[in-house]
Design an enzyme around this catalytic site. Structure first.
Site, mmCIF file in Angstrom:
data_model
loop_
_atom_site.group_PDB
_atom_site.id
_atom_site.type_symbol
_atom_site.label_atom_id
_atom_site.label_comp_id
_atom_site.label_asym_id
_atom_site.label_seq_id
_atom_site.Cartn_x
_atom_site.Cartn_y
_atom_site.Cartn_z
ATOM 1 N N CYS A 19 38.689 48.077 36.256
ATOM 2 C CA CYS A 19 39.788 47.411 36.971
ATOM 3 C C CYS A 19 41.079 48.221 37.079
ATOM 4 C CB CYS A 19 40.098 46.074 36.293
ATOM 5 S SG CYS A 19 38.683 44.967 36.143
ATOM 6 N N HIS A 36 46.967 43.336 36.211
ATOM 7 C CA HIS A 36 46.212 44.214 35.305
ATOM 8 C C HIS A 36 46.697 45.660 35.315
ATOM 9 C CE1 HIS A 36 42.044 44.960 33.271
ATOM 10 N NE2 HIS A 36 43.061 44.965 32.423
#
Length: 579
Positions: free
Chosen positions: A93, A149
Site C-alpha cells: 500500500c 496510509h
C-alpha cells in the site's frame, strides 16, 4: 484561503513570508493559464481530475480480465477509454501511494522498506512536494476521500497539511468497514475515521464504500465546476477485513469459497460506487471536462479472496501478480479511445502526467522518476518510459547477515543478490533476494479453504536461488527463468541496480512508538508527536532512536497529561451525539 495555513504561526517573519507567497501564487496562476492553454488547446480550461485508487484488487478481479466477478461499470468505462495492460504499481500500500503523491521512487524518499505502520513515527517526507500541493498551485480545488496510509505521527503529515482542502477517511492501513476500528497488532486498537482533523464518531456504522461514495457526490454537488477539481478517491475496499452488504453477498451465494464470495461482493460494491460517481459527474456537468483514472494499489492477496491468475505471485511480492495492476483511463479528452495500451506505465508517472494536464508541468523533472505519459495514453504515441525500478530494499537483509557468494558469484561482483530488488528494462525483468511468494494461485472456485488449491501451482525455482531473469513480453507469467542462459542481460540489469543504488537515500524504518497507542488519545488513531519533521531526521536511525527514547523519558508525564485531555474531549464528543 490557503493563506491561513501560513498565518497560523507565531512570528511576524512567517506572516510576511506567507503574504509574499500569496502574491507569488497569484502570479503563478496567471502563468499557469498560459501553460494550460498550450497543453489543452486554445480557450480550454484545465480538466477536472478524478483518481480512483482501489485497495488490493487483483489482476483477475475485474470482468474484462475474465473474472467471475461482475463489474459492468468498470468494463464499460475501460472499454470506452484506454485499458492499461502494461501498467505497474508497487506490491504493497504505502509505497504505491507515496509514488503517486510524489512521482519519486521509494529509494528517493527513504520509504524503501515495507508500509508505514500505524505506530511508526514516520510519514511522507515533508520537504517533498505532493501532487495535491502542486495542483493547488495550478488553481485546483483538492479533496480526498478514503485511505491515506502515508503516516500521521505529526499534524503536518495529515492529508489536510499535504495539499488537500478536505479529507474524509482513514489514516491507517486497514480497519473495519462498518465501525472503523483499526488494530496494529492485537494490543493497539482505535477508531480511524476522520473528517478533516477530527474523529467522525457520528459516521460510524456506515459501510465505508457507501460512505465515501456519498461524500464524493456531496463534493461534486457543492463545488463550483468552473474551478478545476482534483478528487482523490482512495477506497478502503477491497482490503481485509472481508465485509460487504448483505444484498451484494446474495449475488455471489453460488461461490462456495467463503473468502472469495465476500471479496467478490466488495468488488461489486466498488463497481457500483464508480458508477454512481460517473453518473454524478454527468448530472452535475463535469463529465465533458474530466479525466478519470482507475488503479489498484497492488496485486490481490490470494489468501484473502483475491486472484491474480494467470500471473505469478500476489500482494507483497515483486512477481507480476504483485505489481502488475488493473488500470484504465476514461475521458472525453482521449484522442484514441476504445483500445488497449501496451505502453510501459508506472504509478509514479501520474504525478508529472497530471501536472502537465493541469497546465503546470515540472520545470525541472530531473528530481522525478515519473514520466509524462499522456501522449502514450491519449494518442498512442511512443512512451517515454522504458525502465522501471520496482525497489531496492537494503533492510530486507538481516543485520549481520552476509554471504560473499551472493556478491562474487551470483552477482558477478556487481551486486549483492541477497538484497531484495527488482527492475524491468524493456522486455527484461530481473529479481534478486527474497522477492516474496512465487506461487501461481489458481482461481479459487473450490468450496474448501486454501489447503485445497494452494499447492496446485507450486513454485519450482525459488529454492537456493537469489537471481531470476524473465523476458516479460514473451513470458508474462514468469515460468521460464533465463538467468543462467542470458548472463549478459543479468550483468546489465545488476549494473543498473548498482547505479540506482548510488542515488538512494538511507531507508527510514524507525521502531514503533508506544505513545501512539490510541488508548492514550481518547481511543482514536491521531497524531501524537510535536512539530519536528519526521522526514528530515531519519538518516541516522540509531541516533534518532536514542534521542527519541530520551525525549520520551523526559516528557512522558506531559504526554500522558495531554493524552488525558484528548481522551476526555473525545468522550465528550461521543456523548454529545446522544444528547
Amino acid at each position: 484561503m490557503k493563506a491561513t495555513w501560513w498565518i497560523g504561526t507565531r512570528n511576524m517573519d512567517v506572516f510576511v513570508f506567507g503574504y509574499c507567497f500569496c502574491l507569488l501564487h497569484g502570479l503563478l496562476k496567471s502563468t499557469v493559464g498560459l501553460s494550460s492553454r498550450k497543453v489543452l488547446g486554445k480557450g480550454k480550461h484545465p480538466p477536472h481530475i478524478v483518481f480512483v485508487m482501489v485497495d488490493d484488487q487483483g489482476y483477475n478481479d475485474v470482468g474484462y480480465h475474465g473474472s467471475e466477478i461482475h463489474t459492468p461499470v468498470l468494463d464499460q468505462l475501460a472499454g470506452e477509454g484506454v485499458r492499461l495492460e502494461n501498467y505497474y504499481v508497487q506490491p504493497i500500500c504505502s509505497p504505491s501511494r507515496s509514488q503517486l503523491m510524489t512521482g519519486r521512487y521509494q529509494i528517493h524518499t527513504g520509504l524503501q522498506h515495507s508500509i508505514i505502520r500505524a505506530r511508526q513515527p514516520l510519514c511522507l517526507p515533508l520537504h517533498v512536494p505532493t501532487l495535491p500541493e502542486r495542483l493547488w498551485q495550478a488553481g485546483y480545488s483538492t479533496h480526498m476521500v478514503g485511505k491515506w496510509h502515508l503516516g500521521f505521527c505529526r499534524p503536518e503529515c495529515l492529508p489536510t497539511s499535504r495539499g488537500f482542502q478536505s479529507f474524509l477517511g482513514s489514516l491507517t492501513g486497514s480497519g473495519d468497514h462498518f465501525n472503523f476500528q483499526s488494530c496494529d497488532g492485537a494490543e493497539a486498537c482505535g477508531f480511524d475515521l476522520h473528517d478533516g482533523d477530527r474523529p467522525a464518531w457520528e459516521l460510524s456504522g456506515n459501510y465505508s464504500t457507501r460512505l465515501y461514495t456519498e461524500r464524493v457526490k456531496q463534493i461534486l454537488k457543492s463545488h463550483n465546476r468552473r474551478k478545476p477539481l482534483f478528487l482523490y478517491v482512495a477506497l478502503q475496499a477491497v482490503h481485509t477485513p472481508l465485509q460487504a452488504p448483505a444484498h451484494l453477498l446474495r449475488r455471489y451465494q453460488h461461490l462456495g469459497n467463503r473468502p472469495r464470495r465476500h471479496y467478490a461482493a466488495m468488488v461489486s460494491a466498488v463497481d457500483e460506487s464508480v458508477g454512481e460517481i460517473v453518473s454524478e459527474l454527468r448530472e452535475q456537468g463535469y463529465y465533458d471536462n474530466t479525466v478519470l483514472i482507475y488503479s489498484s494499489d497492488n496485486g490481490g492477496q490470494p489468501l484473502s479472496g483475491g486472484c491474480n491468475w494467470p500471473l505469478r505471485g500476489g500482494k507483497g511480492s515483486y512477481w507480476e501478480g504483485g505489481v502488475r495492476a488493473v488500470g484504465f483511463v476514461h475521458s472525453p479528452f482521449l484522442k484514441k479511445k476504445k483500445r488497449v495500451s501496451q505502453a510501459l506505465i508506472h504509478v509514479s508517472d501520474w504525478y508529472p502526467t497530471l501536472l502537465s494536464l493541469a497546465g503546470l508541468p515540472e520545470p525541472d523533472s530531473s528530481h522525478l522518476d515519473g514520466h509524462d505519459v499522456w501522449g502514450a495514453i491519449s494518442s498512442d504515441l511512443p512512451c517515454p518510459r522504458t525502465e522501471i525500478l520496482f525497489n531496492i530494499d537494503p533492510v530486507s537483509r538481516r543485520h549481520g547477515e552476509s554471504d560473499l557468494r551472493l556478491l562474487t558469484f551470483n552477482g558477478f561482483g556487481i551486486w549483492d543478490t541477497g538484497v531484495r530488488a527488482a527492475i524491468r528494462a524493456g522486455d527484461w525483468k530481473l529479481l534478486t533476494g527474497n522477492v516474496g511468494d512465487g506461487d501461481w494461485f489458481t482461481p479459487q472456485t473450490m468450496s474448501g479453504g486454501p489447503h485445497e488449491w494452494q499447492g496446485m501451482e507450486k513454485r519450482r525455482d525459488q529454492r537456493g536461488k537469489s537471481v531470476w531473469l524473465f523476458n516479460i513480453t514473451a513470458d508474462p507469467y514468469e515460468r521460464a527463468d533465463l538467468a543462467e542462459v542470458r548472463p549478459e542481460v543479468v550483468k546489465m540489469l545488476l549494473t543498473r541496480l548498482a547505479e540506482y543504488n548510488q542515488t538512494a537515500v538511507p531507508p527510514r524504518n524507525p521502531p514503533d512508538d508506544p505513545m501512539a497507542d490510541p488508548q492514550l488519545h481518547g481511543g482514536v488513531w491521531t497524531p501524537w508527536l510535536g512539530d519536528e519533521d519526521p522526514g528530515d531526521h531519519g538518516d541516522d536511525e540509531d541516533s534518532d532512536s536514542v534521542s527519541r527514547k530520551g525525549r520520551h523519558r523526559s516528557s512522558c508525564r506531559v504526554c500522558k497529561l495531554r493524552a488525558l485531555f484528548k481522551k476526555v474531549r473525545s468522550r465528550m464528543q461521543r456523548a454529545a451525539l446522544f444528547l
